[in-house]
Scaffold this motif. Sequence first.
Motif, PDB file in Angstrom:
ATOM      1  N   PRO A 104      -7.766   5.746   8.584  1.00 39.33           N
ATOM      2  CA  PRO A 104      -8.785   4.878   8.000  1.00 39.33           C
ATOM      3  C   PRO A 104      -8.658   3.422   8.428  1.00 39.33           C
ATOM      4  O   PRO A 104      -9.667   2.713   8.554  1.00 39.33           O
ATOM      5  CB  PRO A 104      -8.564   5.030   6.484  1.00 39.33           C
ATOM      6  CG  PRO A 104      -7.190   5.564   6.337  1.00 39.33           C
ATOM      7  CD  PRO A 104      -6.947   6.398   7.548  1.00 39.33           C
ATOM      8  N   VAL A 126     -11.694   1.319  10.421  1.00 41.17           N
ATOM      9  CA  VAL A 126     -12.233   0.015   9.996  1.00 41.17           C
ATOM     10  C   VAL A 126     -12.166  -0.984  11.149  1.00 41.17           C
ATOM     11  O   VAL A 126     -13.119  -1.741  11.389  1.00 41.17           O
ATOM     12  CB  VAL A 126     -11.464  -0.512   8.773  1.00 41.17           C
ATOM     13  CG1 VAL A 126     -11.845  -1.959   8.478  1.00 41.17           C
ATOM     14  CG2 VAL A 126     -11.750   0.351   7.551  1.00 41.17           C
ATOM     15  N   GLU A 136     -15.628  -2.434  12.030  1.00 46.35           N
ATOM     16  CA  GLU A 136     -15.844  -3.760  11.429  1.00 46.35           C
ATOM     17  C   GLU A 136     -14.635  -4.670  11.650  1.00 46.35           C
ATOM     18  O   GLU A 136     -13.919  -5.036  10.711  1.00 46.35           O
ATOM     19  CB  GLU A 136     -16.101  -3.594   9.932  1.00 46.35           C
ATOM     20  CG  GLU A 136     -16.662  -4.816   9.231  1.00 46.35           C
ATOM     21  CD  GLU A 136     -18.055  -5.178   9.698  1.00 46.35           C
ATOM     22  OE1 GLU A 136     -18.160  -5.999  10.626  1.00 46.35           O
ATOM     23  OE2 GLU A 136     -19.023  -4.635   9.144  1.00 46.35           O
ATOM     24  N   THR A 143     -11.698  10.475   7.103  1.00 43.96           N
ATOM     25  CA  THR A 143     -11.922   9.276   7.915  1.00 43.96           C
ATOM     26  C   THR A 143     -13.348   9.221   8.432  1.00 43.96           C
ATOM     27  O   THR A 143     -13.990   8.160   8.428  1.00 43.96           O
ATOM     28  CB  THR A 143     -10.927   9.241   9.091  1.00 43.96           C
ATOM     29  OG1 THR A 143      -9.597   9.194   8.580  1.00 43.96           O
ATOM     30  CG2 THR A 143     -11.162   8.022   9.961  1.00 43.96           C
ATOM     31  N   ALA A 186     -15.953   6.239   7.675  1.00 46.58           N
ATOM     32  CA  ALA A 186     -16.574   5.508   8.787  1.00 46.58           C
ATOM     33  C   ALA A 186     -18.096   5.591   8.725  1.00 46.58           C
ATOM     34  O   ALA A 186     -18.798   4.614   9.024  1.00 46.58           O
ATOM     35  CB  ALA A 186     -16.059   6.069  10.115  1.00 46.58           C
ATOM     36  N   LEU A 220     -19.290   3.128   6.193  1.00 47.74           N
ATOM     37  CA  LEU A 220     -19.191   1.753   6.686  1.00 47.74           C
ATOM     38  C   LEU A 220     -20.275   1.450   7.714  1.00 47.74           C
ATOM     39  O   LEU A 220     -20.849   0.350   7.724  1.00 47.74           O
ATOM     40  CB  LEU A 220     -17.805   1.531   7.297  1.00 47.74           C
ATOM     41  CG  LEU A 220     -17.442   0.086   7.666  1.00 47.74           C
ATOM     42  CD1 LEU A 220     -17.580  -0.832   6.473  1.00 47.74           C
ATOM     43  CD2 LEU A 220     -16.022   0.027   8.223  1.00 47.74           C
ATOM     44  N   ASP A 251     -19.060  -8.067   4.152  1.00 49.99           N
ATOM     45  CA  ASP A 251     -18.178  -7.231   4.974  1.00 49.99           C
ATOM     46  C   ASP A 251     -17.058  -6.619   4.135  1.00 49.99           C
ATOM     47  O   ASP A 251     -16.749  -5.422   4.249  1.00 49.99           O
ATOM     48  CB  ASP A 251     -17.574  -8.059   6.106  1.00 49.99           C
ATOM     49  CG  ASP A 251     -18.604  -8.469   7.147  1.00 49.99           C
ATOM     50  OD1 ASP A 251     -19.671  -7.827   7.212  1.00 49.99           O
ATOM     51  OD2 ASP A 251     -18.330  -9.426   7.887  1.00 49.99           O
ATOM     52  N   ILE A 303     -16.190  -2.601   3.317  1.00 46.99           N
ATOM     53  CA  ILE A 303     -14.901  -1.967   3.560  1.00 46.99           C
ATOM     54  C   ILE A 303     -14.382  -1.312   2.278  1.00 46.99           C
ATOM     55  O   ILE A 303     -13.819  -0.206   2.303  1.00 46.99           O
ATOM     56  CB  ILE A 303     -13.896  -3.005   4.103  1.00 46.99           C
ATOM     57  CG1 ILE A 303     -14.327  -3.456   5.502  1.00 46.99           C
ATOM     58  CG2 ILE A 303     -12.482  -2.429   4.140  1.00 46.99           C
ATOM     59  CD1 ILE A 303     -13.552  -4.641   6.043  1.00 46.99           C
ATOM     60  N   ALA A 354     -16.322   1.897   1.690  1.00 46.66           N
ATOM     61  CA  ALA A 354     -15.875   2.915   2.646  1.00 46.66           C
ATOM     62  C   ALA A 354     -14.514   3.469   2.250  1.00 46.66           C
ATOM     63  O   ALA A 354     -14.260   4.681   2.374  1.00 46.66           O
ATOM     64  CB  ALA A 354     -15.816   2.327   4.054  1.00 46.66           C
ATOM     65  N   ALA A 355     -13.620   2.600   1.772  1.00 48.21           N
ATOM     66  CA  ALA A 355     -12.300   3.057   1.316  1.00 48.21           C
ATOM     67  C   ALA A 355     -12.433   4.014   0.138  1.00 48.21           C
ATOM     68  O   ALA A 355     -11.733   5.031   0.058  1.00 48.21           O
ATOM     69  CB  ALA A 355     -11.433   1.861   0.937  1.00 48.21           C
ATOM     70  N   TYR A 367     -13.463   7.326   1.423  1.00 43.42           N
ATOM     71  CA  TYR A 367     -12.332   8.010   2.065  1.00 43.42           C
ATOM     72  C   TYR A 367     -11.439   8.669   1.017  1.00 43.42           C
ATOM     73  O   TYR A 367     -11.093   9.854   1.135  1.00 43.42           O
ATOM     74  CB  TYR A 367     -11.527   7.002   2.889  1.00 43.42           C
ATOM     75  CG  TYR A 367     -10.276   7.582   3.496  1.00 43.42           C
ATOM     76  CD1 TYR A 367     -10.341   8.373   4.637  1.00 43.42           C
ATOM     77  CD2 TYR A 367      -9.030   7.359   2.927  1.00 43.42           C
ATOM     78  CE1 TYR A 367      -9.201   8.922   5.200  1.00 43.42           C
ATOM     79  CE2 TYR A 367      -7.883   7.901   3.477  1.00 43.42           C
ATOM     80  CZ  TYR A 367      -7.973   8.680   4.611  1.00 43.42           C
ATOM     81  OH  TYR A 367      -6.840   9.227   5.154  1.00 43.42           O
TER      82      TYR A 367
END
Length: 530
Positions: free
Chosen positions: A350, A354, A358, A470, A474, A477, A491, A495, A498-499, A502
Amino acid sequence: MADAALGRGDVSDRPERTAKSGLAPESASDVRTVARGGAVQILGQVSQRSLTFLFTVVAARVLGTAGYGLYRQVSQVLAVAGQLGLAGFNYAAMRWIARARAADDHGGVLGAARVGLAGAGAASALVCALLLALAGALARGFADCPAGGGCGEARSAFAELVRVGAAYVPLFALLQVLRYCTQGYKTMLPSVIAGNVVQPTVRLGLGVAAFALGWGVEGAVATLTASVVVALVVAAWWFNRMLTPAQRAAPPRAPAAAMVRFALPQGGSSLLGVQVLGIGILVLGALADDQSVGRFAIALSLQGPGTVFLGGIVNIWAPVVADLHERGDLRRLESLYQTINRWIATFSFPVFAVLIVEPDPFVAMFDAPGAAPVVAALAVGNLFYTGTGPTGYVISMTGRPGVNLANSIVSVALYVALGIWAVPRYGVLGMAWVDAFVTALVNSARVVEAKLLVGVQPFGRTFYKPVVATLAGAAVLLAWRLLPGEGLALDVAGIAVAAAAYVGALALLGLDDEEREVLDALKRKVRRAR
């Protein structure tokens, strides 16, 4: 076949499984050993990389990108010289100490340590003398000539920086041997305290003080050496404390010739490792300017969080490989190998995803325009570096360091040749893609070699879990980037979302027996602490 490799074969021919996790007792013990040692080393890696990252941020802002690039060239020369002087005796000492302890050979423990220290001390002293003698020649290859002349002054300054840091080489070699001696006891705490906590802490403190006094690049190089002195004292004290009365009393003995035969090819492999050697820094230093070197070095520093888990697990993994291979238990070795590789992917993938999707918020911390695509390219290669696991240690610690040496020679030759072609045409970004290609190629080759030579491979049947999670993170994101607006806050929010995606995907895919065993062990420890 996969079930057997993972410790899930028929119960009839296996010891009784642990109550909750479903693992056989010996497999559960292996998992706990690696988890304990890995956890300590990971905390150490987090400490070291965090402190190093802070030093990098401060140095890049105080010295500027070009000044930091000059420092990184000098420190990379010292790092390469340090690995050359180490000559692989750290790995030899660790392997023979682990083997001696497994055989209850008390004299072999102290004997292996003495051979390792003597070998590394002699080799590093020779390298230090050569470094002092060749400082001027190195300066001619790496120093930037200012516009309008002044090459002599720039080269003289570079050579002086190399001489200031030359003592780092023997100090580093002795420190590493002592750290690896303690790892031969299958514990990571002494090594972590000396090398991952004390050394970077002292370096950061002294470095900031040196910058405050206006010492610039010279101060950064000098404090690097001073910090190793402090760490060396700590490591020596701790190893002396770990020796048992029986080990102190037994006459020291070790197969010096066999250790040298093992150390030299292993040392060559370690020296020529793409990550250790820092060839990108050296090629850019020779073919481009300090600004390009600084940008590449900053991009490399941002890869650190993604390699923390791999860096944290390999040092406890190496003596475990030597131990299990010595016992001839390849089934346990492969089971643990696959578990470790899944853990590494879970924590590493992960981060690199990122950095690929990004990278801009992270580059902004360094005020280094143009570094974002370099960060992303390096992250692609690091997916292969972490995703293939600690395969090099499987090859070396089962007695085949020459294979790793051959891999390293090929990778360095490719790296240099492709770098010489790419840098004049594509600059620092070309160097980054060369790094990614060579990293992917050599690590994939090692997986095949480990299977053919040792009979084990790193991909268990549940390796898909971190891969799928992952991809889910992604995708979230990438979708977030389509939202209108821009800025750091947006931003960071993307993130974070997205975390969460995940972690949610991992939760849906469920835990394996090895994770349950670790969680059960943690629960038992917490209950005892109460």
